[in-house]
Design a protein around this motif. Sequence first.
Motif, PDB file in Angstrom:
ATOM      1  N   ASP A  19       1.558  -1.038  -0.231  1.00 14.65           N
ATOM      2  CA  ASP A  19      -0.048  -0.251  -0.235  1.00 14.65           C
ATOM      3  C   ASP A  19       0.566   1.044  -0.354  1.00 14.65           C
ATOM      4  O   ASP A  19       0.044   2.537  -0.081  1.00 14.65           O
ATOM      5  N   ALA A  20       2.010   0.534   0.708  1.00 16.08           N
ATOM      6  CA  ALA A  20       2.910   2.200   0.872  1.00 16.08           C
ATOM      7  C   ALA A  20       4.106   2.372  -0.684  1.00 16.08           C
ATOM      8  O   ALA A  20       4.767   3.427  -0.129  1.00 16.08           O
ATOM      9  N   ILE A  21       3.638   1.629  -1.268  1.00 13.90           N
ATOM     10  CA  ILE A  21       5.060   1.635  -2.396  1.00 13.90           C
ATOM     11  C   ILE A  21       4.174   1.956  -3.764  1.00 13.90           C
ATOM     12  O   ILE A  21       2.951   1.354  -4.206  1.00 13.90           O
ATOM     13  N   SER A  22       4.456   2.760  -4.421  1.00  9.56           N
ATOM     14  CA  SER A  22       3.847   3.640  -5.948  1.00  9.56           C
ATOM     15  C   SER A  22       4.914   3.824  -6.998  1.00  9.56           C
ATOM     16  O   SER A  22       4.148   3.201  -8.366  1.00  9.56           O
ATOM     17  N   TRP A  23       5.989   3.438  -6.406  1.00  9.64           N
ATOM     18  CA  TRP A  23       7.282   3.499  -7.334  1.00  9.64           C
ATOM     19  C   TRP A  23       7.986   1.969  -7.747  1.00  9.64           C
ATOM     20  O   TRP A  23       8.466   1.504  -7.008  1.00  9.64           O
ATOM     21  N   LYS A 114       1.954  -8.391 -15.234  1.00  4.42           N
ATOM     22  CA  LYS A 114       1.027  -8.082 -15.100  1.00  4.42           C
ATOM     23  C   LYS A 114       0.661  -7.647 -14.131  1.00  4.42           C
ATOM     24  O   LYS A 114      -1.025  -6.306 -14.144  1.00  4.42           O
ATOM     25  N   TRP A 115       0.375  -7.943 -13.133  1.00  6.57           N
ATOM     26  CA  TRP A 115      -0.383  -7.467 -11.755  1.00  6.57           C
ATOM     27  C   TRP A 115       0.066  -6.141 -11.145  1.00  6.57           C
ATOM     28  O   TRP A 115      -0.197  -5.571 -11.059  1.00  6.57           O
ATOM     29  N   LEU A 116       1.609  -5.412 -11.812  1.00  9.70           N
ATOM     30  CA  LEU A 116       2.024  -4.288 -11.464  1.00  9.70           C
ATOM     31  C   LEU A 116       1.312  -3.462 -12.200  1.00  9.70           C
ATOM     32  O   LEU A 116       0.784  -2.646 -11.564  1.00  9.70           O
ATOM     33  N   ARG A 117       1.417  -3.991 -13.849  1.00  5.62           N
ATOM     34  CA  ARG A 117       0.907  -2.900 -14.850  1.00  5.62           C
ATOM     35  C   ARG A 117      -1.143  -2.902 -14.220  1.00  5.62           C
ATOM     36  O   ARG A 117      -1.375  -1.702 -14.453  1.00  5.62           O
ATOM     37  N   HIS A 118      -1.284  -3.576 -13.975  1.00  8.65           N
ATOM     38  CA  HIS A 118      -3.044  -3.549 -13.548  1.00  8.65           C
ATOM     39  C   HIS A 118      -2.880  -2.724 -11.964  1.00  8.65           C
ATOM     40  O   HIS A 118      -4.408  -2.329 -11.841  1.00  8.65           O
ATOM     41  N   SER A 119      -2.149  -2.898 -11.311  1.00 14.41           N
ATOM     42  CA  SER A 119      -2.104  -1.996 -10.156  1.00 14.41           C
ATOM     43  C   SER A 119      -2.229  -0.763 -10.237  1.00 14.41           C
ATOM     44  O   SER A 119      -2.252  -0.009  -9.296  1.00 14.41           O
ATOM     45  N   GLY A 120      -1.295   0.081 -11.475  1.00 14.12           N
ATOM     46  CA  GLY A 120      -1.420   1.250 -11.650  1.00 14.12           C
ATOM     47  C   GLY A 120      -0.322   1.743 -10.696  1.00 14.12           C
ATOM     48  O   GLY A 120       0.158   3.191 -10.973  1.00 14.12           O
ATOM     49  N   ARG A 121       0.289   1.131 -10.574  1.00  7.34           N
ATOM     50  CA  ARG A 121       2.090   1.739 -10.274  1.00  7.34           C
ATOM     51  C   ARG A 121       2.666   2.258 -10.798  1.00  7.34           C
ATOM     52  O   ARG A 121       2.731   1.867 -12.052  1.00  7.34           O
ATOM     53  N   HIS A 122       4.084   3.271 -11.015  1.00  5.51           N
ATOM     54  CA  HIS A 122       4.668   3.073 -11.421  1.00  5.51           C
ATOM     55  C   HIS A 122       5.658   1.907 -12.118  1.00  5.51           C
ATOM     56  O   HIS A 122       6.297   1.894 -10.404  1.00  5.51           O
ATOM     57  N   VAL A 123       5.539   2.045 -13.140  1.00  8.38           N
ATOM     58  CA  VAL A 123       7.584   0.184 -13.127  1.00  8.38           C
ATOM     59  C   VAL A 123       7.672   0.573 -13.906  1.00  8.38           C
ATOM     60  O   VAL A 123       7.892   1.400 -15.078  1.00  8.38           O
ATOM     61  N   TRP A 166      21.427   7.070  -9.177  1.00 10.68           N
ATOM     62  CA  TRP A 166      19.740   7.040  -8.552  1.00 10.68           C
ATOM     63  C   TRP A 166      19.457   8.437  -8.327  1.00 10.68           C
ATOM     64  O   TRP A 166      18.886   8.891  -8.166  1.00 10.68           O
ATOM     65  N   GLN A 167      20.433   9.696  -8.699  1.00 13.71           N
ATOM     66  CA  GLN A 167      19.839  11.272  -8.603  1.00 13.71           C
ATOM     67  C   GLN A 167      19.346  11.612 -10.021  1.00 13.71           C
ATOM     68  O   GLN A 167      18.637  11.757 -10.111  1.00 13.71           O
ATOM     69  N   TRP A 168      20.020  10.355 -11.036  1.00 16.15           N
ATOM     70  CA  TRP A 168      19.376  10.710 -12.738  1.00 16.15           C
ATOM     71  C   TRP A 168      18.951  10.059 -12.264  1.00 16.15           C
ATOM     72  O   TRP A 168      17.601  10.889 -13.163  1.00 16.15           O
ATOM     73  N   LEU A 169      18.353   9.026 -11.880  1.00 17.28           N
ATOM     74  CA  LEU A 169      16.945   8.067 -12.096  1.00 17.28           C
ATOM     75  C   LEU A 169      15.824   9.165 -11.066  1.00 17.28           C
ATOM     76  O   LEU A 169      15.323   9.610 -11.921  1.00 17.28           O
ATOM     77  N   GLN A 170      16.382   9.575 -10.256  1.00 21.95           N
ATOM     78  CA  GLN A 170      15.061  10.364  -9.598  1.00 21.95           C
ATOM     79  C   GLN A 170      15.129  11.558 -10.054  1.00 21.95           C
ATOM     80  O   GLN A 170      13.534  12.573 -10.491  1.00 21.95           O
ATOM     81  N   GLU A 171      15.378  12.445 -10.926  1.00 20.92           N
ATOM     82  CA  GLU A 171      15.536  13.572 -11.487  1.00 20.92           C
ATOM     83  C   GLU A 171      14.425  12.931 -12.729  1.00 20.92           C
ATOM     84  O   GLU A 171      13.511  13.915 -13.591  1.00 20.92           O
ATOM     85  N   LYS A 172      14.724  11.395 -13.031  1.00 20.94           N
ATOM     86  CA  LYS A 172      14.010  11.530 -14.339  1.00 20.94           C
ATOM     87  C   LYS A 172      12.580  10.849 -14.281  1.00 20.94           C
ATOM     88  O   LYS A 172      11.362  10.891 -14.382  1.00 20.94           O
ATOM     89  N   THR A 173      12.549  10.313 -13.220  1.00 23.74           N
ATOM     90  CA  THR A 173      11.017   9.951 -12.550  1.00 23.74           C
ATOM     91  C   THR A 173      10.265  10.823 -11.875  1.00 23.74           C
ATOM     92  O   THR A 173       9.364  10.192 -11.662  1.00 23.74           O
ATOM     93  N   GLY A 174      10.732  11.493 -10.967  1.00 22.64           N
ATOM     94  CA  GLY A 174      10.567  12.020  -9.553  1.00 22.64           C
ATOM     95  C   GLY A 174      10.293  11.358  -8.722  1.00 22.64           C
ATOM     96  O   GLY A 174       8.750  11.765  -8.038  1.00 22.64           O
ATOM     97  N   PHE A 175      10.748  10.274  -8.231  1.00 24.23           N
ATOM     98  CA  PHE A 175      10.103   8.790  -7.257  1.00 24.23           C
ATOM     99  C   PHE A 175      10.251   9.608  -5.926  1.00 24.23           C
ATOM    100  O   PHE A 175      11.255  10.266  -5.970  1.00 24.23           O
ATOM    101  N   LEU A 176       9.445   9.532  -4.733  1.00 22.75           N
ATOM    102  CA  LEU A 176       9.304   9.121  -3.649  1.00 22.75           C
ATOM    103  C   LEU A 176      10.089   8.121  -3.180  1.00 22.75           C
ATOM    104  O   LEU A 176       9.831   6.772  -3.251  1.00 22.75           O
ATOM    105  N   PRO A 177      11.390   8.839  -2.545  1.00 17.86           N
ATOM    106  CA  PRO A 177      12.220   6.914  -2.155  1.00 17.86           C
ATOM    107  C   PRO A 177      11.250   6.273  -0.719  1.00 17.86           C
ATOM    108  O   PRO A 177      11.554   5.210  -1.205  1.00 17.86           O
ATOM    109  N   GLU A 178      10.897   6.566  -0.025  1.00 21.00           N
ATOM    110  CA  GLU A 178       9.943   6.764   0.472  1.00 21.00           C
ATOM    111  C   GLU A 178       8.888   5.669   0.388  1.00 21.00           C
ATOM    112  O   GLU A 178       8.393   4.818   1.197  1.00 21.00           O
ATOM    113  N   ARG A 179       9.032   6.288  -1.102  1.00 22.96           N
ATOM    114  CA  ARG A 179       7.410   5.516  -1.320  1.00 22.96           C
ATOM    115  C   ARG A 179       8.024   4.466  -2.613  1.00 22.96           C
ATOM    116  O   ARG A 179       7.287   4.285  -3.562  1.00 22.96           O
TER     117      ARG A 179
END
Length: 232
Positions: A19-23, A114-123, A166-179
């Motif tokens: 529930d706490a994971i978006s990326w 497939k499950w991830l895709r249906h879950s709506g998370r960023h993959v 990781w800095q590059w990836l963060q800039e590319k995706t805007g992921f929140l590290p805690e999620r």
Amino acid sequence: MSGTSHQSTMSVLSSQEWDAISWVLLDMDGTLLDLCFDDTFWRVGLPNQYAEAKNIERVQAEAHINRIGKEWYGQLEWYCIDFWSEQLGFDIRPAKSTLAHLIGFRAGALAFLKWLRHSGRHVILATNAHPDSIALKDTRTDLCRWVDVVLDAHAAGAPKESPDYWQWLQEKTGFLPERTLFIDDNDHILDAAKAAGIRHLVGVHTPNSQAPAKPSRYPAFDHFQELYPVSI
Ligand SMILES: [Mg+2]
């Protein structure tokens, strides 16, 4: 129902954690895909081809490749097809292609995608692999259709072992590290992701289906069904 046994055991990640994971950041070789291909290429296919090209004993060829591998391990060059082709004096792509029949998903990986895709998370496919290796593997598995984006170390100009990636990836995706969840079969790379603040880290016990299971310093799994509640 075959999934019942998995539901009765603890998942590597609980429903609350999911529930706490978006990326979700996913390694390719040894995580989504069976490392059998890569191990066979580096230990058998490439030494054979090098021995033939240079007209030397196979054991000498193997030693030469291992020497270069040790020197460059964990650096972007180690993952670079062009670097290896230069070092060995021939294009290593054809040798990879001849083993392409060994390319395939690890157990449960496709269902998980497939499950991830249906879950709506960023993959996100977060890999050190060279773009030509990704393309070869995608041709065999159609892997890339299941992820939002491929962000490889060559595009980043730094391997996943480096904070720069990781800095590059963060800039590319805007992921929140805690999620964010990151799954990788390499503990050193998980360490780098941890240093970058990524909250959920998971390793892999059986990157190569033909080799014995290996320990991980992180919570780890074999079959992807151990990773998520099947009933979701
Ligand atoms: Mg890997």
